[in-house]
Design a protein around this motif. Structure first.
Motif, PDB file in Angstrom:
ATOM      1  N   VAL A 255      40.283  31.201  49.956  1.00 51.21           N
ATOM      2  CA  VAL A 255      40.536  32.620  49.695  1.00 51.21           C
ATOM      3  C   VAL A 255      41.635  32.740  48.650  1.00 51.21           C
ATOM      4  O   VAL A 255      42.664  32.073  48.736  1.00 51.21           O
ATOM      5  CB  VAL A 255      40.962  33.361  50.984  1.00 51.21           C
ATOM      6  CG1 VAL A 255      41.304  34.816  50.675  1.00 51.21           C
ATOM      7  CG2 VAL A 255      39.860  33.299  52.030  1.00 51.21           C
ATOM      8  N   LYS A 256      41.408  33.610  47.668  1.00 52.13           N
ATOM      9  CA  LYS A 256      42.409  33.868  46.631  1.00 52.13           C
ATOM     10  C   LYS A 256      42.776  35.343  46.678  1.00 52.13           C
ATOM     11  O   LYS A 256      41.900  36.207  46.658  1.00 52.13           O
ATOM     12  CB  LYS A 256      41.862  33.500  45.245  1.00 52.13           C
ATOM     13  CG  LYS A 256      42.844  33.700  44.117  1.00 52.13           C
ATOM     14  CD  LYS A 256      44.024  32.740  44.217  1.00 52.13           C
ATOM     15  CE  LYS A 256      44.976  32.893  43.051  1.00 52.13           C
ATOM     16  NZ  LYS A 256      46.136  31.989  43.157  1.00 52.13           N
ATOM     17  N   ILE A 257      44.050  35.642  46.774  1.00 57.36           N
ATOM     18  CA  ILE A 257      44.513  37.033  46.805  1.00 57.36           C
ATOM     19  C   ILE A 257      45.278  37.331  45.523  1.00 57.36           C
ATOM     20  O   ILE A 257      46.283  36.657  45.229  1.00 57.36           O
ATOM     21  CB  ILE A 257      45.408  37.293  48.024  1.00 57.36           C
ATOM     22  CG1 ILE A 257      44.623  37.049  49.330  1.00 57.36           C
ATOM     23  CG2 ILE A 257      45.951  38.724  48.014  1.00 57.36           C
ATOM     24  CD1 ILE A 257      45.456  37.141  50.572  1.00 57.36           C
ATOM     25  N   ARG A 258      44.781  38.263  44.758  1.00 52.30           N
ATOM     26  CA  ARG A 258      45.421  38.650  43.495  1.00 52.30           C
ATOM     27  C   ARG A 258      46.058  40.017  43.689  1.00 52.30           C
ATOM     28  O   ARG A 258      45.412  40.958  44.139  1.00 52.30           O
ATOM     29  CB  ARG A 258      44.407  38.683  42.351  1.00 52.30           C
ATOM     30  CG  ARG A 258      43.696  37.339  42.135  1.00 52.30           C
ATOM     31  CD  ARG A 258      42.809  37.381  40.917  1.00 52.30           C
ATOM     32  NE  ARG A 258      42.021  36.151  40.797  1.00 52.30           N
ATOM     33  CZ  ARG A 258      42.474  35.019  40.263  1.00 52.30           C
ATOM     34  NH1 ARG A 258      43.720  34.979  39.799  1.00 52.30           N
ATOM     35  NH2 ARG A 258      41.703  33.944  40.199  1.00 52.30           N
ATOM     36  N   THR A 259      47.317  40.148  43.329  1.00 52.80           N
ATOM     37  CA  THR A 259      48.064  41.380  43.546  1.00 52.80           C
ATOM     38  C   THR A 259      48.451  41.990  42.220  1.00 52.80           C
ATOM     39  O   THR A 259      48.918  41.299  41.302  1.00 52.80           O
ATOM     40  CB  THR A 259      49.352  41.102  44.364  1.00 52.80           C
ATOM     41  OG1 THR A 259      48.965  40.482  45.616  1.00 52.80           O
ATOM     42  CG2 THR A 259      50.090  42.385  44.651  1.00 52.80           C
ATOM     43  N   GLN A 260      48.235  43.317  42.124  1.00 51.93           N
ATOM     44  CA  GLN A 260      48.659  44.035  40.926  1.00 51.93           C
ATOM     45  C   GLN A 260      49.406  45.287  41.350  1.00 51.93           C
ATOM     46  O   GLN A 260      49.149  45.867  42.417  1.00 51.93           O
ATOM     47  CB  GLN A 260      47.452  44.423  40.065  1.00 51.93           C
ATOM     48  CG  GLN A 260      46.414  45.257  40.784  1.00 51.93           C
ATOM     49  CD  GLN A 260      45.193  45.498  39.940  1.00 51.93           C
ATOM     50  OE1 GLN A 260      45.045  44.941  38.855  1.00 51.93           O
ATOM     51  NE2 GLN A 260      44.304  46.369  40.414  1.00 51.93           N
ATOM     52  N   VAL A 261      50.372  45.705  40.556  1.00 49.96           N
ATOM     53  CA  VAL A 261      51.162  46.901  40.848  1.00 49.96           C
ATOM     54  C   VAL A 261      50.595  48.050  40.043  1.00 49.96           C
ATOM     55  O   VAL A 261      50.464  47.977  38.813  1.00 49.96           O
ATOM     56  CB  VAL A 261      52.642  46.668  40.496  1.00 49.96           C
ATOM     57  CG1 VAL A 261      53.458  47.926  40.779  1.00 49.96           C
ATOM     58  CG2 VAL A 261      53.205  45.495  41.276  1.00 49.96           C
ATOM     59  N   THR A 262      50.236  49.156  40.742  1.00 49.31           N
ATOM     60  CA  THR A 262      49.628  50.293  40.044  1.00 49.31           C
ATOM     61  C   THR A 262      50.624  51.394  39.737  1.00 49.31           C
ATOM     62  O   THR A 262      50.331  52.299  38.972  1.00 49.31           O
ATOM     63  CB  THR A 262      48.482  50.876  40.886  1.00 49.31           C
ATOM     64  OG1 THR A 262      48.990  51.246  42.176  1.00 49.31           O
ATOM     65  CG2 THR A 262      47.376  49.850  41.068  1.00 49.31           C
ATOM     66  N   ALA A 263      51.755  51.386  40.376  1.00 49.89           N
ATOM     67  CA  ALA A 263      52.755  52.422  40.115  1.00 49.89           C
ATOM     68  C   ALA A 263      54.144  51.899  40.454  1.00 49.89           C
ATOM     69  O   ALA A 263      54.298  50.964  41.214  1.00 49.89           O
ATOM     70  CB  ALA A 263      52.458  53.687  40.921  1.00 49.89           C
TER      71      ALA A 263
END
Length: 402
Positions: A394-402
């Motif tokens: 499992v790969k979890i990719r995190t991005q910040v939207t605000a």
């Protein structure tokens, strides 16, 4: 669920005091609750029904009429008509600050008030009365011994519910001149009448008169052994259950927040430290942590939700397989428990240090299955997508939207 104290201007300019019972997340609807004669917003019926409705997703404003409780004004200067005006002012307040007041609920004389006010509140799609009189003048029986004094001298001091009140001639004349049956006939809104057969304050014959005067859609439900004031908590909860179920047909549901397609979104509710509302399309699930780690146990924990996903996936996968094979499986139940265990205690694990996540699965299969079929069903459960995801890379990719 949380309670907010609010104030707003009444029809005559006095400051009225209210309590807003708010559910977790976006309310299904905004409602206004009118209390019984001289009772106030803190009465058992007002408090219990409002809070029970909040658990069903309704936001409910219960407030004191002018001259009652914490609201400004002198009771002696109020009338039933001024109470109706205050009810309209409460609806105006809800509309201007929160959202359209689509549900009106009234207890006893408050029930008569919502029937009188409904025609002036365009947003109200549904009206509920609880133990309401058909004739507003019915309330006169509460101070019958003082009527002669009121008519002769313009006012009289009486005790109602152990508290002193001044009843004026204006109040008396006002309740006697209310065209209530004409209002009910012209209601043109969905109406639910709740009344107890043994109501010793407002007889159940009042419910019959209201029901006969109203046009469809209308419903009447008996509150069985409840008393007039809904003193037993279970009676208030039952009334709230009825209101929530019945109103779903008539009260418009607000649009759900728009989230990116394909995403499941969790956002804080502000109720306690950890409570989150999880949005999945048009569905909502409340998640929280147990009380022993600082939560309020308002919903399943994140790991419980994950365990539930695994259990549901296995159950669905086995059902699909059984249906394809036309096997006689009458019931499938899957129980899943999550634990953190020491890797050294796991004989078939590659990891040998620290702790690992372990899901213990218990499967119940009912139906006409032999041992081979049962074994095959268990094997198929291990091929469910969530099982494969949890046991694979499992790969979890995190991005910040605000």
């Amino acid at each position: 669920m949380k309670t907010e104290t609010v104030t707003f201007p009444g029809a005559a300019g006095q400051t009225l005091s209210g309590r807003l019972e708010r559910p977790v997340g976006i309310p299904r609807a905004w409602a206004v609750f009118a209390h019984c004669f001289t009772c106030g917003k803190e009465s058992a019926a007002a408090t219990r029904v409002s809070r029970a409705l909040a658990k069903h997703g309704f936001a409910v404003l219960r407030f004191d009429f002018a001259g009652i409780g914490h609201s400004d004004g002198a009771f002696a200067q109020t009338t039933f008509s001024s109470n109706v005006d205050d009810l309209v002012a409460a609806a105006d307040f809800i509309r201007s600050v929160y959202g359209p007041p689509s549900l009106l609920i009234g207890h006893s004389l408050g029930g008569a008030a919502v029937l009188a006010a409904a025609g002036r509140i365009a947003d109200a799609a549904a009206v509920v009365t609880i133990g309401a009189p058909a004739d507003v003048a019915h309330v006169e029986q509460n101070f019958a011994d003082a009527v002669g004094t009121i008519e002769a001298h313009g006012a009289a001091d009486v005790k109602l519910g152990g508290k002193p009140f001044t009843i004026s001639r204006d109040f008396l004349q006002d309740i006697r001149n209310q065209p209530q049956l004409k209002r009910i006939a012209a209601l043109r809104k969905a109406l639910l009448i709740l009344h107890a057969p043994g109501d010793g304050v407002v007889g159940i014959d009042n419910a019959t008169v209201i029901f006969q005067a109203a046009k469809h859609p209308k419903s009447f439900v008996s509150l069985d052994k409840a008393d007039h004031f809904l003193t037993r908590p279970e009676d208030a909860a039952y009334a709230a259950d009825l209101i929530a179920g019945w109103s779903a047909r008539y009260v418009p549901v607000p649009p759900m927040p728009v989230h990116p397609e394909g995403y499941v979104v969790a956002e804080e509710t502000g109720d306690g430290l950890y409570a989150n509302l999880v949005h999945s399309g048009q569905h909502m699930i409340l998640a929280d942590e147990p009380k022993d780690i600082g939560g309020q146990d308002l919903g399943p924990s994140p790991y419980d939700l994950l365990a539930g996903s695994l259990a549901a996936c296995k159950s669905m996968t086995m059902r699909m397989y059984a249906n394809q094979k036309k096997w006689d499986v009458t019931r499938i139940a899957v129980a899943v428990k999550h634990d953190k265990v020491h890797a050294a205690d796991c004989a078939d694990c590659e990891t040998r240090e620290g702790k690992i996540d372990q899901f213990t699965v218990s499967i119940t299969l009912e139906g006409d299955l032999d041992d081979t079929q049962r074994a095959r069903m268990i094997e198929i459960s291990g091929k469910c997508p969530v099982h494969r995801t949890l046991s694979g890379e499992v790969k979890i990719r995190t991005q910040v939207t605000a």
